[in-house]
Design a protein around this motif. Structure first.
Motif, PDB file in Angstrom:
ATOM      1  N   PHE A 216       0.846  -1.195   0.000  1.00 20.00           N
ATOM      2  CA  PHE A 216       0.000   0.000   0.000  1.00 20.00           C
ATOM      3  C   PHE A 216       0.879   1.240   0.000  1.00 20.00           C
ATOM      4  O   PHE A 216       1.701   1.441   0.893  1.00 20.00           O
ATOM      5  N   LEU A 217       0.733   2.066  -1.032  1.00 17.51           N
ATOM      6  CA  LEU A 217       1.556   3.259  -1.180  1.00 17.51           C
ATOM      7  C   LEU A 217       0.693   4.491  -1.361  1.00 17.51           C
ATOM      8  O   LEU A 217      -0.451   4.421  -1.811  1.00 17.51           O
ATOM      9  N   GLY A 218       1.274   5.643  -1.026  1.00 20.06           N
ATOM     10  CA  GLY A 218       0.643   6.927  -1.276  1.00 20.06           C
ATOM     11  C   GLY A 218       1.637   7.839  -1.970  1.00 20.06           C
ATOM     12  O   GLY A 218       2.809   7.489  -2.132  1.00 20.06           O
ATOM     13  N   PRO A 219       1.218   9.019  -2.371  1.00 24.79           N
ATOM     14  CA  PRO A 219       2.111   9.935  -3.089  1.00 24.79           C
ATOM     15  C   PRO A 219       3.268  10.450  -2.253  1.00 24.79           C
ATOM     16  O   PRO A 219       4.256  10.945  -2.794  1.00 24.79           O
ATOM     17  N   THR A 220       3.167  10.339  -0.931  1.00 29.81           N
ATOM     18  CA  THR A 220       4.225  10.870  -0.070  1.00 29.81           C
ATOM     19  C   THR A 220       4.915   9.791   0.762  1.00 29.81           C
ATOM     20  O   THR A 220       5.554  10.101   1.762  1.00 29.81           O
ATOM     21  N   SER A 221       4.796   8.527   0.384  1.00 33.04           N
ATOM     22  CA  SER A 221       5.474   7.457   1.130  1.00 33.04           C
ATOM     23  C   SER A 221       6.985   7.686   1.116  1.00 33.04           C
ATOM     24  O   SER A 221       7.582   7.866   0.057  1.00 33.04           O
ATOM     25  N   THR A 222       7.582   7.689   2.294  1.00 30.97           N
ATOM     26  CA  THR A 222       9.021   7.947   2.414  1.00 30.97           C
ATOM     27  C   THR A 222       9.804   6.705   2.015  1.00 30.97           C
ATOM     28  O   THR A 222       9.481   5.595   2.430  1.00 30.97           O
ATOM     29  N   GLU A 223      10.859   6.902   1.218  1.00 31.15           N
ATOM     30  CA  GLU A 223      11.656   5.777   0.753  1.00 31.15           C
ATOM     31  C   GLU A 223      12.262   5.007   1.921  1.00 31.15           C
ATOM     32  O   GLU A 223      12.518   5.565   2.999  1.00 31.15           O
ATOM     33  N   THR A 224      12.508   3.724   1.714  1.00 29.62           N
ATOM     34  CA  THR A 224      12.852   2.822   2.813  1.00 29.62           C
ATOM     35  C   THR A 224      14.171   3.177   3.486  1.00 29.62           C
ATOM     36  O   THR A 224      14.267   3.187   4.721  1.00 29.62           O
ATOM     37  N   GLU A 225      15.205   3.465   2.709  1.00 27.64           N
ATOM     38  CA  GLU A 225      16.505   3.786   3.308  1.00 27.64           C
ATOM     39  C   GLU A 225      16.414   5.000   4.209  1.00 27.64           C
ATOM     40  O   GLU A 225      16.936   5.006   5.338  1.00 27.64           O
ATOM     41  N   VAL A 247       1.130  10.235   9.547  1.00 30.55           N
ATOM     42  CA  VAL A 247       1.523   8.851   9.308  1.00 30.55           C
ATOM     43  C   VAL A 247       1.340   8.403   7.866  1.00 30.55           C
ATOM     44  O   VAL A 247       2.127   7.598   7.362  1.00 30.55           O
ATOM     45  N   GLY A 248       0.308   8.865   7.178  1.00 28.25           N
ATOM     46  CA  GLY A 248       0.101   8.456   5.791  1.00 28.25           C
ATOM     47  C   GLY A 248      -0.015   6.944   5.668  1.00 28.25           C
ATOM     48  O   GLY A 248      -0.859   6.307   6.302  1.00 28.25           O
ATOM     49  N   THR A 249       0.874   6.336   4.868  1.00 22.75           N
ATOM     50  CA  THR A 249       0.855   4.888   4.669  1.00 22.75           C
ATOM     51  C   THR A 249       1.697   4.137   5.688  1.00 22.75           C
ATOM     52  O   THR A 249       1.870   2.924   5.575  1.00 22.75           O
ATOM     53  N   GLY A 250       2.256   4.860   6.664  1.00 19.41           N
ATOM     54  CA  GLY A 250       3.002   4.205   7.735  1.00 19.41           C
ATOM     55  C   GLY A 250       4.437   3.879   7.417  1.00 19.41           C
ATOM     56  O   GLY A 250       5.078   3.109   8.141  1.00 19.41           O
ATOM     57  N   SER A 251       5.001   4.479   6.358  1.00 15.52           N
ATOM     58  CA  SER A 251       6.350   4.094   5.927  1.00 15.52           C
ATOM     59  C   SER A 251       7.419   4.419   6.965  1.00 15.52           C
ATOM     60  O   SER A 251       8.435   3.711   7.055  1.00 15.52           O
ATOM     61  N   LEU A 252       7.242   5.466   7.773  1.00 14.58           N
ATOM     62  CA  LEU A 252       8.235   5.808   8.793  1.00 14.58           C
ATOM     63  C   LEU A 252       8.132   4.910  10.026  1.00 14.58           C
ATOM     64  O   LEU A 252       9.112   4.719  10.740  1.00 14.58           O
ATOM     65  N   LEU A 253       6.947   4.360  10.261  1.00 14.24           N
ATOM     66  CA  LEU A 253       6.771   3.514  11.453  1.00 14.24           C
ATOM     67  C   LEU A 253       7.187   2.068  11.213  1.00 14.24           C
ATOM     68  O   LEU A 253       7.388   1.318  12.175  1.00 14.24           O
ATOM     69  N   ILE A 254       7.326   1.679   9.948  1.00 13.61           N
ATOM     70  CA  ILE A 254       7.732   0.298   9.655  1.00 13.61           C
ATOM     71  C   ILE A 254       9.108  -0.025  10.233  1.00 13.61           C
ATOM     72  O   ILE A 254       9.271  -1.015  10.949  1.00 13.61           O
ATOM     73  N   PRO A 255      10.169   0.781   9.970  1.00 19.94           N
ATOM     74  CA  PRO A 255      11.462   0.456  10.581  1.00 19.94           C
ATOM     75  C   PRO A 255      11.458   0.603  12.095  1.00 19.94           C
ATOM     76  O   PRO A 255      12.159  -0.141  12.795  1.00 19.94           O
ATOM     77  N   CYS A 256      10.673   1.549  12.629  1.00 20.77           N
ATOM     78  CA  CYS A 256      10.587   1.700  14.086  1.00 20.77           C
ATOM     79  C   CYS A 256      10.005   0.435  14.714  1.00 20.77           C
ATOM     80  O   CYS A 256      10.491  -0.045  15.748  1.00 20.77           O
ATOM     81  N   LYS A 276      -7.830   1.725   0.366  1.00 19.60           N
ATOM     82  CA  LYS A 276      -8.577   1.527  -0.871  1.00 19.60           C
ATOM     83  C   LYS A 276      -8.430   0.079  -1.322  1.00 19.60           C
ATOM     84  O   LYS A 276      -7.356  -0.516  -1.180  1.00 19.60           O
ATOM     85  N   ASN A 277      -9.481  -0.472  -1.861  1.00 19.05           N
ATOM     86  CA  ASN A 277      -9.465  -1.851  -2.371  1.00 19.05           C
ATOM     87  C   ASN A 277      -8.972  -2.844  -1.318  1.00 19.05           C
ATOM     88  O   ASN A 277      -8.114  -3.695  -1.589  1.00 19.05           O
ATOM     89  N   SER A 278      -9.505  -2.696  -0.122  1.00 19.96           N
ATOM     90  CA  SER A 278      -9.175  -3.599   1.000  1.00 19.96           C
ATOM     91  C   SER A 278      -7.717  -3.514   1.432  1.00 19.96           C
ATOM     92  O   SER A 278      -7.220  -4.417   2.109  1.00 19.96           O
ATOM     93  N   LYS A 279      -7.026  -2.448   1.029  1.00 16.88           N
ATOM     94  CA  LYS A 279      -5.646  -2.246   1.453  1.00 16.88           C
ATOM     95  C   LYS A 279      -5.517  -0.904   2.152  1.00 16.88           C
ATOM     96  O   LYS A 279      -6.117   0.087   1.741  1.00 16.88           O
ATOM     97  N   ASN A 280      -4.740  -0.904   3.234  1.00 14.01           N
ATOM     98  CA  ASN A 280      -4.466   0.334   3.960  1.00 14.01           C
ATOM     99  C   ASN A 280      -3.097   0.226   4.612  1.00 14.01           C
ATOM    100  O   ASN A 280      -2.330  -0.695   4.300  1.00 14.01           O
ATOM    101  N   ALA A 281      -2.769   1.155   5.507  1.00 12.85           N
ATOM    102  CA  ALA A 281      -1.450   1.151   6.142  1.00 12.85           C
ATOM    103  C   ALA A 281      -1.178  -0.159   6.883  1.00 12.85           C
ATOM    104  O   ALA A 281      -0.034  -0.644   6.916  1.00 12.85           O
ATOM    105  N   PHE A 282      -2.213  -0.746   7.455  1.00 12.91           N
ATOM    106  CA  PHE A 282      -2.028  -2.014   8.171  1.00 12.91           C
ATOM    107  C   PHE A 282      -1.541  -3.117   7.236  1.00 12.91           C
ATOM    108  O   PHE A 282      -0.857  -4.050   7.672  1.00 12.91           O
ATOM    109  N   SER A 283      -1.905  -3.023   5.959  1.00 13.30           N
ATOM    110  CA  SER A 283      -1.489  -4.050   4.997  1.00 13.30           C
ATOM    111  C   SER A 283       0.032  -4.142   4.908  1.00 13.30           C
ATOM    112  O   SER A 283       0.595  -5.229   4.704  1.00 13.30           O
TER     113      SER A 283
END
Length: 494
Positions: A216-225, A247-256, A276-283
């Protein structure tokens, strides 16, 4: 004694002994050749988490952003492994056996290295498999050149069978530092290192969690590195409580979460939270088998922030990439209407409150003041701030009496825009009775940000949409400017 010996000495004001030369530079950190401005900031945070003083581990004056090598000291291999096991920018760490400007000097240093360092690998009874790799920074070594380098080190006579793969494999590295062709057309190295691999960074984890494979991605998802870098700056770890207020799609909280923290997120955009389409940050958290964060719908303005914290604070860190209007605009609770009508009873259950534009010069003082209130003593606020490269000064950074800036690095985006990764640490308790004074002080610097940091909009500085050719030209000019700065720096150093 060469320059490297002096750089790694305990003090330049006294005679340097042989033990200082070997022990103060017992290890060599090899960084990844990207985001060079972040190398030392990330390293300092990781050393602090490992209970080590950066000033005791390496000499900052000997560090150079023009080469990815840094001689340092660790009490033992376990501390080196602890630091590397979290680093996004460390390629690997080796136990240094020898170094010099020629291979003869390297062999001489190896012969003089402490025996306990080499004994296990040079004894006739040693039967563990090993391999030796060679590579250069500044040019690519051919297969024949790599074999030539191994032959030059062969006189040390390592024992045991040579294997390319084995679960108990001991790996040795020959590392060459070669100047760019502008200064060294022959490609002859001006420094060589040799040592045993101790630990590697976590780039394999970063690659596994890349945005290209994210559910699940959004226009402002922060790159993983960059997300892992920010988690390290926040000192995310087991049992820590961390908040991302955008938080958006949660990309910063994943490594935390990956590092063991309990995470909370908030966002004003109900659409991104619902997905959207059964997908969200929890996905995304399900994708990597991570504990899901608690998510709230709110903003970080004085009206919209509903978090009530005890006087001693609540969160160990706040990490965020606030929306500044370049990729997406910020919103906050409220309405522009003068007359606000009450919501009919039948619509209250599914009602989504109205929002209004949240200007960056309002957002920044609110972010810093709320961080000062919600963080525990010593807690960190880590955020990204896009700036106009030509007009940026440190004065535009928001200040707060309870917070201090501990790190501030630049990440170039285009020839006109870069972003700063800013880390602030709470140093004083927040006095709620002085809240008006705190906000007034923080807003002074926000006004400087408004007046001296004019950014282009989503499309171009004049509001016109950029063509692909325009974007290619901008990227080409940015690369050329970086190359010129690097050449100028090398010319100055030499």
């Amino acid at each position: 004694m060469d320059v490297e010996d002096v750089d790694m000495s305990v003090s330049s004001s006294r005679t340097i002994s042989r033990d200082d030369c070997y022990e103060r530079g017992k290890y060599l950190i090899v960084f990844r050749v990207n985001r060079v401005e972040f190398w030392l900031e990330e390293l300092d945070s990781l050393l602090d988490m490992a209970g080590l003083d950066p000033d005791d581990v390496y000499d900052r004056s000997s560090a150079s952003l023009e080469r990815p090598f840094l001689r340092c000291w660790f009490p033992d291999d376990s501390k080196a492994k602890l630091v590397a096991s979290r680093s996004a920018l460390i390629r690997f760490i080796i136990e240094l056996w020898g170094w010099g400007s020629t291979y003869d000097e390297v062999l001489e240093k190896i012969s003089g290295a402490p025996e306990e360092r080499k004994k296990k690998y040079l004894e006739d009874g040693h039967c563990l498999p090993w391999r030796m790799d060679a590579f250069a920074f500044g040019r690519k070594l051919s297969t024949a050149e790599q074999e030539d380098r191994r032959n030059k080190i062969a006189p040390i006579n390592l024992k045991g069978p040579i294997k390319m793969r084995h679960e108990n494999l001991t790996q040795f590295y020959i590392l060459e530092n070669v100047q760019p062709p502008e200064f060294n057309a022959s490609g002859i190295p001006f420094h060589v290192y040799f040592g045993r691999l101790v630990a590697s960074g976590i780039y394999d984890i970063i690659d596994k969690m890349t945005l290209k494979k994210r559910n699940f991605l959004g226009p402002t998802s922060t790159e993983t590195e960059l997300s892992f870098l920010m988690a390290n700056q926040a000192k995310a770890g087991k049992g820590k409580i961390i908040l991302d207020p955008f938080v958006g799609t949660g990309s910063l909280l994943i490594p935390c979460t990956y590092f063991g923290s309990y995470c909370y997120g908030a966002d004003i955009d109900a659409r991104i939270l619902e997905g959207k389409n059964s997908k969200n940050a929890f996905s995304n958290f399900d994708q990597y088998g991570l504990q899901k964060p608690d998510l709230w719908r709110m903003d970080f303005s004085p009206r919209g922030c509903c978090i009530r914290a005890p006087p001693e604070g609540l969160f160990d860190a706040i990490v965020c990439d606030p929306p500044y209007g370049i990729r997406a605009g910020a919103r906050k609770s409220g309405s522009r209407r003068k007359l606000i009508k009450p919501v009919p009873e039948k619509y209250k259950e599914n009602h989504i409150p109205q929002t209004q534009v949240y200007e960056s010069y309002d957002l920044m003082p609110d972010l810093v003041d709320n961080a000062a209130r919600l963080l525990v003593q010593g807690g960190r606020l880590v955020y990204l701030l896009p700036v106009a490269t030509e007009t940026y000064t440190d004065d535009v950074l928001p200040k707060h009496p309870c917070m201090k800036v501990v790190a501030n690095s630049e990440d170039f985006l285009t020839m006109k825009i870069s972003r700063r990764l800013v880390t602030m640490e709470k140093i004083l308790s927040y006095d709620i009775n002085k809240q008006d004074m705190y906000r007034q002080e923080t807003r002074k610097h926000a006004n400087l940000l408004k007046d001296n940091n004019e950014l282009p909009g989503k499309y171009g500085t004049e509001g016109t949409k950029l063509t692909k050719a325009d974007r290619r030209a901008m990227k080409k000019e940015t690369r050329e400017q970086r190359r010129k700065r690097k050449v100028e720096k090398l010319t100055t150093d030499s």
